[in-house]
Scaffold this active site. Structure first.
Site, PDB file in Angstrom:
ATOM      1  N   ARG A 278     -12.239  -3.373  -2.126  1.00 48.20           N
ATOM      2  CA  ARG A 278     -11.263  -3.455  -1.033  1.00 48.20           C
ATOM      3  C   ARG A 278     -10.632  -2.091  -0.826  1.00 48.20           C
ATOM      4  NH1 ARG A 278      -6.922  -8.089  -1.381  1.00 48.20           N
ATOM      5  NH2 ARG A 278      -6.072  -6.687  -2.943  1.00 48.20           N
TER       6      ARG A 278
ATOM      7  N   THR B 257      -6.332  -0.583   3.899  1.00 51.89           N
ATOM      8  CA  THR B 257      -6.588  -1.610   4.926  1.00 51.89           C
ATOM      9  C   THR B 257      -6.853  -2.995   4.323  1.00 51.89           C
ATOM     10  OG1 THR B 257      -8.971  -1.261   4.869  1.00 51.89           O
ATOM     11  CG2 THR B 257      -7.695   0.138   6.386  1.00 51.89           C
TER      12      THR B 257
ATOM     13  N   ASP C 201      -5.035  -7.236 -11.044  1.00 50.33           N
ATOM     14  CA  ASP C 201      -6.339  -6.748 -10.580  1.00 50.33           C
ATOM     15  C   ASP C 201      -7.418  -7.156 -11.588  1.00 50.33           C
ATOM     16  OD1 ASP C 201      -7.453  -3.954  -8.817  1.00 50.33           O
ATOM     17  OD2 ASP C 201      -8.664  -4.981 -10.328  1.00 50.33           O
TER      18      ASP C 201
ATOM     19  N   ASP D 277      -9.781  -4.333 -13.021  1.00 54.20           N
ATOM     20  CA  ASP D 277      -9.088  -3.469 -13.990  1.00 54.20           C
ATOM     21  C   ASP D 277      -8.867  -4.196 -15.312  1.00 54.20           C
ATOM     22  OD1 ASP D 277      -8.976  -1.222 -12.422  1.00 54.20           O
ATOM     23  OD2 ASP D 277      -7.000  -1.685 -11.599  1.00 54.20           O
TER      24      ASP D 277
HETATM   25  C1  PRP Z   1     -11.164  -7.651  -6.030  1.00 54.18           C
HETATM   26  C2  PRP Z   1     -11.802  -8.959  -6.393  1.00 54.18           C
HETATM   27  C3  PRP Z   1     -12.510  -9.354  -5.138  1.00 54.18           C
HETATM   28  C4  PRP Z   1     -11.578  -8.827  -4.076  1.00 54.18           C
HETATM   29  C5  PRP Z   1     -10.795  -9.990  -3.524  1.00 54.18           C
HETATM   30  O1  PRP Z   1     -12.067  -6.616  -6.069  1.00 54.18           O
HETATM   31  O2  PRP Z   1     -12.638  -8.861  -7.516  1.00 54.18           O
HETATM   32  O3  PRP Z   1     -13.784  -8.785  -4.990  1.00 54.18           O
HETATM   33  O4  PRP Z   1     -10.694  -7.904  -4.701  1.00 54.18           O
HETATM   34  O5  PRP Z   1      -9.982  -9.571  -2.484  1.00 54.18           O
HETATM   35  P1  PRP Z   1     -10.216 -10.030  -0.976  1.00 54.18           P
HETATM   36  O6  PRP Z   1     -10.442 -11.514  -1.011  1.00 54.18           O
HETATM   37  O7  PRP Z   1      -8.938  -9.646  -0.308  1.00 54.18           O
HETATM   38  O8  PRP Z   1     -11.393  -9.285  -0.431  1.00 54.18           O
HETATM   39  P2  PRP Z   1     -11.649  -5.071  -5.865  1.00 54.18           P
HETATM   40  O9  PRP Z   1     -11.721  -4.702  -4.436  1.00 54.18           O
HETATM   41  O10 PRP Z   1     -10.354  -4.833  -6.549  1.00 54.18           O
HETATM   42  O11 PRP Z   1     -12.847  -4.290  -6.547  1.00 54.18           O
HETATM   43  P3  PRP Z   1     -13.303  -4.271  -8.082  1.00 54.18           P
HETATM   44  O12 PRP Z   1     -13.960  -5.585  -8.379  1.00 54.18           O
HETATM   45  O13 PRP Z   1     -14.275  -3.129  -8.095  1.00 54.18           O
HETATM   46  O14 PRP Z   1     -12.098  -4.020  -8.951  1.00 54.18           O
HETATM   47  N1  URA Z   2      -8.112  -8.613  -6.100  1.00 57.39           N
HETATM   48  C1  URA Z   2      -7.645  -8.780  -7.354  1.00 57.39           C
HETATM   49  O1  URA Z   2      -8.277  -8.353  -8.330  1.00 57.39           O
HETATM   50  N2  URA Z   2      -6.480  -9.452  -7.522  1.00 57.39           N
HETATM   51  C2  URA Z   2      -5.790  -9.941  -6.489  1.00 57.39           C
HETATM   52  O2  URA Z   2      -4.727 -10.551  -6.707  1.00 57.39           O
HETATM   53  C3  URA Z   2      -6.287  -9.749  -5.189  1.00 57.39           C
HETATM   54  C4  URA Z   2      -7.456  -9.089  -5.029  1.00 57.39           C
END
Ligand code: PRP
Ligand code: URA
Length: 209
Positions: free
Chosen positions: A104, A108, A200, A203
């Site tokens: 994400r 945005t 997150d 993380d």
């Molecule tokens: C997180 C999570 C989803 C997304 C959900 O990933 O693992 O993929 O956010 O959010 P959304 O429903 O608003 O799209 P992130 O973008 O943090 O990436 P990562 O898995 O690499 O940490």
């Molecule tokens: N992605 C995450 O990892 N946590 C949240 O709460 C939302 C998006």
């Protein structure tokens, strides 16, 4: 309209409570995500078709029930979805694994794509797209767009924690995709994080913050 299944099993709920706790270590968090994914897969496979076959026990011939062949693909959304793959594979060890890379944009909150590789016969498989979090729904919708563009048809989305906004968005954009969740939370905050959520997920699984 797709169906939404919330898994209320006490073991799943207990483990979800543990991953919400900010004091849970990276090692425990990773292990718990794997265990929840395994239990959710167990729950979600209640309806698999069985067939009767004749076998011989050491005592006599008998008819037993076996799973009819089912070809499965697991598609984790990178990166956090990776944390669920081993748990699903514990229950369905013959599944193939495709990957969709999305993150994400922090400003945005829109998904940005960086990788996609699917099993060649994805069009013939039952597909589980997995990601611990369904927040705005943008990542899940984009990942499923990718999978469908490569021929995927029979798709289920499985996540640990979902916001109502994400469920609504996913049902709107992909009404054919059923959703399996361990917990439905209250809302999103101003940064599009799930409340109360767990922070997150990526993380916390990989220890990057
Ligand atoms: C997180 C999570 C989803 C997304 C959900 O990933 O693992 O993929 O956010 O959010 P959304 O429903 O608003 O799209 P992130 O973008 O943090 O990436 P990562 O898995 O690499 O940490
Ligand atoms: N992605 C995450 O990892 N946590 C949240 O709460 C939302 C998006």
């Amino acid at each position: 309209m797709s169906k939404v299944y919330v898994f209320e099993h006490p073991l799943i709920q207990h483990k979800v409570a543990m991953i919400r706790d900010k004091n849970t270590t990276t090692k425990d968090f990773r292990q718990l995500v794997k265990e929840i994914a395994m239990l959710m897969t167990f729950e979600s496979t209640r309806d698999l078709a069985l067939e009767e076959v004749e076998i011989e026990t050491p005592i006599c011939k008998t008819t037993v029930k076996q799973l009819q062949g089912l070809d499965v693909a697991i598609v984790p959304i990178l990166r956090a979805g990776l944390g669920m793959v081993d748990g699903v594979l514990e229950i369905m060890p013959n599944a193939k694994v495709g990957h969709v890379g999305l993150y994400r944009d922090p400003e945005t909150h829109e998904p940005v794509e960086y990788y996609c590789k699917m099993p060649e016969d994805i069009d013939k498989r039952k597909i589980y797209v997995v990601d611990p979090m369904l927040a705005t729904g943008g990542s899940a919708v984009a990942a499923i767009d990718f999978v469908k563009a490569r021929g995927g048809k029979n798709i289920t989305f499985m996540c640990l924690i979902a916001a109502p906004e994400g469920i609504e968005e996913l049902q709107k954009k992909h009404p054919d995709v059923d959703i399996y969740i361990a917990a439905k939370d209250e809302k999103l905050n101003e940064n599009a994080y799930i409340v109360p959520g767990l922070g997150d997920a990526g993380d916390r699984i990989f220890g990057t913050k």
